[in-house]
Scaffold this motif. Structure first.
Motif, mmCIF file in Angstrom:
data_model
loop_
_atom_site.group_PDB
_atom_site.id
_atom_site.type_symbol
_atom_site.label_atom_id
_atom_site.label_comp_id
_atom_site.label_asym_id
_atom_site.label_seq_id
_atom_site.Cartn_x
_atom_site.Cartn_y
_atom_site.Cartn_z
ATOM 1 N N TRP A 12 0.837 -1.278 -0.165
ATOM 2 C CA TRP A 12 -0.345 -0.514 -0.079
ATOM 3 C C TRP A 12 1.259 1.107 0.188
ATOM 4 O O TRP A 12 0.917 2.576 -0.628
ATOM 5 C CB TRP A 12 -0.785 -0.363 0.910
ATOM 6 N N GLY A 15 1.759 2.026 -3.330
ATOM 7 C CA GLY A 15 1.446 3.232 -4.057
ATOM 8 C C GLY A 15 0.487 2.271 -5.161
ATOM 9 O O GLY A 15 0.852 0.840 -5.771
ATOM 10 N N GLN A 20 -4.559 -0.345 -4.459
ATOM 11 C CA GLN A 20 -5.842 -0.981 -4.288
ATOM 12 C C GLN A 20 -6.397 -1.839 -4.187
ATOM 13 O O GLN A 20 -7.625 -1.726 -3.577
ATOM 14 C CB GLN A 20 -6.325 -0.225 -5.639
ATOM 15 N N ALA A 23 -6.342 -1.699 -0.356
ATOM 16 C CA ALA A 23 -6.965 -1.534 0.526
ATOM 17 C C ALA A 23 -8.139 -2.422 0.481
ATOM 18 O O ALA A 23 -8.917 -1.828 1.622
ATOM 19 C CB ALA A 23 -7.579 -0.358 -0.590
ATOM 20 N N GLU A 152 -4.358 6.146 7.762
ATOM 21 C CA GLU A 152 -4.337 6.493 5.957
ATOM 22 C C GLU A 152 -4.699 5.711 5.428
ATOM 23 O O GLU A 152 -5.963 6.401 4.652
ATOM 24 C CB GLU A 152 -2.958 7.278 5.746
ATOM 25 N N MET A 153 -4.431 4.890 5.807
ATOM 26 C CA MET A 153 -4.705 3.682 5.136
ATOM 27 C C MET A 153 -6.656 3.119 4.323
ATOM 28 O O MET A 153 -6.877 2.644 3.760
ATOM 29 C CB MET A 153 -3.888 1.995 5.319
ATOM 30 N N ALA A 156 -8.761 5.558 2.909
ATOM 31 C CA ALA A 156 -8.037 4.826 1.703
ATOM 32 C C ALA A 156 -9.117 3.984 1.505
ATOM 33 O O ALA A 156 -9.514 3.403 0.413
ATOM 34 C CB ALA A 156 -6.848 4.387 0.924
ATOM 35 N N GLY A 159 -12.300 4.694 0.271
ATOM 36 C CA GLY A 159 -12.359 5.410 -1.111
ATOM 37 C C GLY A 159 -12.770 6.914 -0.796
ATOM 38 O O GLY A 159 -12.964 7.819 -1.218
ATOM 39 N N THR A 161 -11.434 10.508 -1.161
ATOM 40 C CA THR A 161 -10.497 10.967 -1.530
ATOM 41 C C THR A 161 -9.004 11.906 -0.288
ATOM 42 O O THR A 161 -8.535 12.381 -0.872
ATOM 43 C CB THR A 161 -11.398 12.276 -2.649
ATOM 44 N N ASN A 163 -7.373 12.341 3.510
ATOM 45 C CA ASN A 163 -7.812 11.008 5.199
ATOM 46 C C ASN A 163 -8.188 12.522 6.285
ATOM 47 O O ASN A 163 -7.542 13.467 6.639
ATOM 48 C CB ASN A 163 -6.245 11.149 5.355
#
Length: 318
Positions: A12, A15, A20, A23, A152-153, A156, A159, A161, A163
């Motif tokens: 994660w 990036g 994704q 997440a 933060e994860m 995400a 979904g 946008t 944090n």
């Protein structure tokens, strides 16, 4: 235990499409159990082993020495046997938990004594084990960075946008407990309904656990499977979300219910030490729950982090 997913946070952090996928795994896993095994966290096994070894030296001291650092639940220092019963947080009157604890926490005082005396007390460091201070200072700094990444994860994973925790954890009220679970020969035969830690959920946002596996170890509850032994991976940390994050998620993610079994007859001399990092937000952070369709409900009012957590801490203090 299939309900607990294993994710690699390094993917994660890197990036891209891999992030994704992670997440999505986080969202699915937290909906099932409120627990995850987290690999790729970057915290060395050597550091945790050194903290654990220093803690064992402290716990081995005579009671009269440890009493110099005596504290109650929510304070800093040595919380001795008989001081805590986590089952009370669920409204169940249980015997005291079969453990002792050394606790440290955030000491970034605000200057408001009414706040600082609860959330930012000075840490107490045993002069008999001088290395514990440096080791725990390094360890808790790494735990905080990991916990910020986890939040933060999690954002995400839903979904979002942005944090929402960016401005809510610049002076967090974290606590790190080192729990010692002594053997049967030390604590005696458990009373009916007595555990090393009684059934409960944690109170804050995330809990990061470095644990030793054992017969009298961690169990996790799910509606589908009931109580089951928590899976163990020596390369992973065990992460569960607390009541405040469940509330923030609009009840999408359940706060991970768990307990630690008493010493078992097949391993009566089992002696375990767990490192537990409880991460909360700023004491005055206002948490606004997510609503449907992300959350499962839309009728939850905003809450202040300190008020929310303190109510639960008081419930487990004997």
């Amino acid at each position: 235990m299939k309900a607990v997913s294993t994710i690699d946070i390094s993917l994660w952090r890197a990036g891209g499409p891999g992030a994704q996928d992670v997440a999505a795994q986080v969202d699915e896993g937290l909906q099932r159990a409120g627990f995850l095994l987290v690999r790729g966290h970057g915290i060395t096994a050597e550091l945790a082993a050194d903290v654990r070894a220093a803690a064992r030296k402290f716990f081995a001291l005579p009671t009269e020495v440890k009493n110099k650092y005596a504290a109650v639940v929510g304070e800093r220092g040595w919380i001795g046997p008989g001081m805590e019963a986590n089952g009370y947080s669920e409204g169940t009157q249980t015997p005291p938990d079969l453990k002792e604890t050394f606790a440290v926490g955030a000491d970034t005082a605000t200057g408001d004594r009414a706040v600082d005396d609860v959330w930012f007390r000075a840490n107490v460091w045993p002069t008999e084990v001088t290395e514990l201070r440096e080791l725990l200072t390094v360890y808790t700094a790494q735990m905080r960075r990991l916990s910020d990444d986890l939040l933060e994860m999690f954002a995400a994973a839903l979904g979002l946008t942005a944090n929402p925790f960016d401005g809510l954890a610049d002076r967090p009220t974290w606590t790190c407990n080192i729990n010692h679970y002594p053997p049967l020969s030390s604590v005696g035969e458990p009373e009916p309904g007595q555990f090393r830690i009684g059934p409960h959920t944690d109170f804050g946002t995330v809990t990061v656990l470095d644990r030793e596996p054992g017969s009298g170890g961690l169990q996790v509850y799910t509606d589908e499977g009931g109580w089951e032994d928590a899976p163990y991976d020596p390369e992973a940390l065990t992460v569960n979300i607390g009541d405040l994050l469940e509330y923030w998620s609009g009840r999408r993610w359940p706060s991970g219910r768990h307990r630690v079994l008493p010493p078992q007859s097949d391993a009566p001399e089992e002696d375990l030490v767990s490192l537990i990092y409880f991460y909360e937000l700023n004491h005055d952070a206002v948490v606004i729950p997510l609503t449907e369709p992300v959350g499962k409900v839309s009728d939850l009012d905003p809450v202040v982090s300190a008020d929310f957590v303190k109510l639960r801490l008081d419930a487990i203090t004997l």
